[in-house]
Write a protein that holds these residues in place. Structure first.
Motif, mmCIF file in Angstrom:
data_model
loop_
_atom_site.group_PDB
_atom_site.id
_atom_site.type_symbol
_atom_site.label_atom_id
_atom_site.label_comp_id
_atom_site.label_asym_id
_atom_site.label_seq_id
_atom_site.Cartn_x
_atom_site.Cartn_y
_atom_site.Cartn_z
ATOM 1 N N GLN A 67 -16.319 -15.386 -0.617
ATOM 2 C CA GLN A 67 -17.346 -16.294 -0.118
ATOM 3 C C GLN A 67 -16.702 -17.503 0.564
ATOM 4 O O GLN A 67 -15.549 -17.845 0.276
ATOM 5 N N THR A 68 -17.465 -18.154 1.383
ATOM 6 C CA THR A 68 -17.020 -19.428 1.943
ATOM 7 C C THR A 68 -17.077 -20.487 0.834
ATOM 8 O O THR A 68 -17.735 -20.282 -0.198
ATOM 9 N N VAL A 69 -16.439 -21.614 1.060
ATOM 10 C CA VAL A 69 -16.475 -22.698 0.084
ATOM 11 C C VAL A 69 -17.921 -23.138 -0.161
ATOM 12 O O VAL A 69 -18.332 -23.345 -1.309
ATOM 13 N N LYS A 103 -1.605 -11.538 4.240
ATOM 14 C CA LYS A 103 -2.504 -10.816 5.142
ATOM 15 C C LYS A 103 -3.739 -11.630 5.544
ATOM 16 O O LYS A 103 -4.343 -11.355 6.575
ATOM 17 N N TYR A 104 -4.095 -12.627 4.760
ATOM 18 C CA TYR A 104 -5.346 -13.350 4.991
ATOM 19 C C TYR A 104 -5.121 -14.814 5.329
ATOM 20 O O TYR A 104 -4.110 -15.407 4.963
ATOM 21 N N LYS A 105 -6.112 -15.392 5.993
ATOM 22 C CA LYS A 105 -6.075 -16.802 6.362
ATOM 23 C C LYS A 105 -6.483 -17.669 5.174
ATOM 24 O O LYS A 105 -7.170 -17.199 4.255
ATOM 25 N N GLU A 106 -6.103 -18.925 5.240
ATOM 26 C CA GLU A 106 -6.515 -19.888 4.218
ATOM 27 C C GLU A 106 -8.038 -19.928 4.149
ATOM 28 O O GLU A 106 -8.711 -19.938 5.177
ATOM 29 N N CYS A 145 2.609 -17.735 -0.459
ATOM 30 C CA CYS A 145 1.525 -18.264 0.400
ATOM 31 C C CYS A 145 0.223 -18.298 -0.403
ATOM 32 O O CYS A 145 -0.840 -18.545 0.146
ATOM 33 N N ILE A 146 0.327 -18.024 -1.705
ATOM 34 C CA ILE A 146 -0.778 -18.242 -2.625
ATOM 35 C C ILE A 146 -0.255 -19.166 -3.723
ATOM 36 O O ILE A 146 0.910 -19.081 -4.112
#
Length: 149
Positions: A67-69, A103-106, A145-146
């Motif tokens: 989900q988005t923030v 693989k994913y964006k922030e 990156c996490i």
């Protein structure tokens, strides 16, 4: 006399830099404390924290939320489950490992630990425990990156 343990919670690479660490160490020494061999960084435990996150996923106790923030805040405030809360363990593990692989964006995914979505204490409602941050860390470089929250 007691023993001083100096611990840095360096889990956010966007706000930590070596110069801040050195400045804090100087200030603590100025106050008369000597931590000796008891200097600790949360980043020293990133591998262990990652293993624990995978364990939580494997036990069905954590999930990757997409989900988005704003959506996450709305569903937490309402006390309703995320539509991604019931993803399979395999899908969550794959997504979490892909998060680590870059693989994913922030902001695209976070790992959340399952809590009680009806708890009146908002902090107990499926708290985020890992997020994606594509920035070099002052101690671990580009290994991660996490980062744990």
């Amino acid at each position: 006399g007691g023993r001083c343990h100096l611990r840095f919670d360096d889990t956010n690479p966007t706000t930590e830099e070596t110069e801040y660490v050195e400045s804090i160490k100087e200030d603590v020494k100025w106050l008369g404390f000597d931590w000796g061999e008891h200097l600790y960084f949360a980043s020293d435990y990133f591998d262990q924290l990652y293993e624990w996150a995978e364990y939580l996923i494997s036990q069905g106790k954590a999930y990757v939320d997409s989900q988005t923030v704003a959506e996450m805040k709305q569903q937490r405030d309402a006390g309703t489950n995320s539509p991604f809360r019931d993803r399979s363990v395999d899908d969550n593990m794959r997504l979490f490992r892909e998060m680590r692989a870059g693989k994913y964006k922030e902001g695209e995914h976070v790992l959340r630990m399952k809590g009680d979505m009806t708890n009146p204490n908002m902090s107990m409602r499926d708290m985020p425990i890992y997020r994606i941050v594509h920035k070099s860390h002052h101690r671990t470089g580009d290994k991660w990156c996490i980062y744990p929250l």
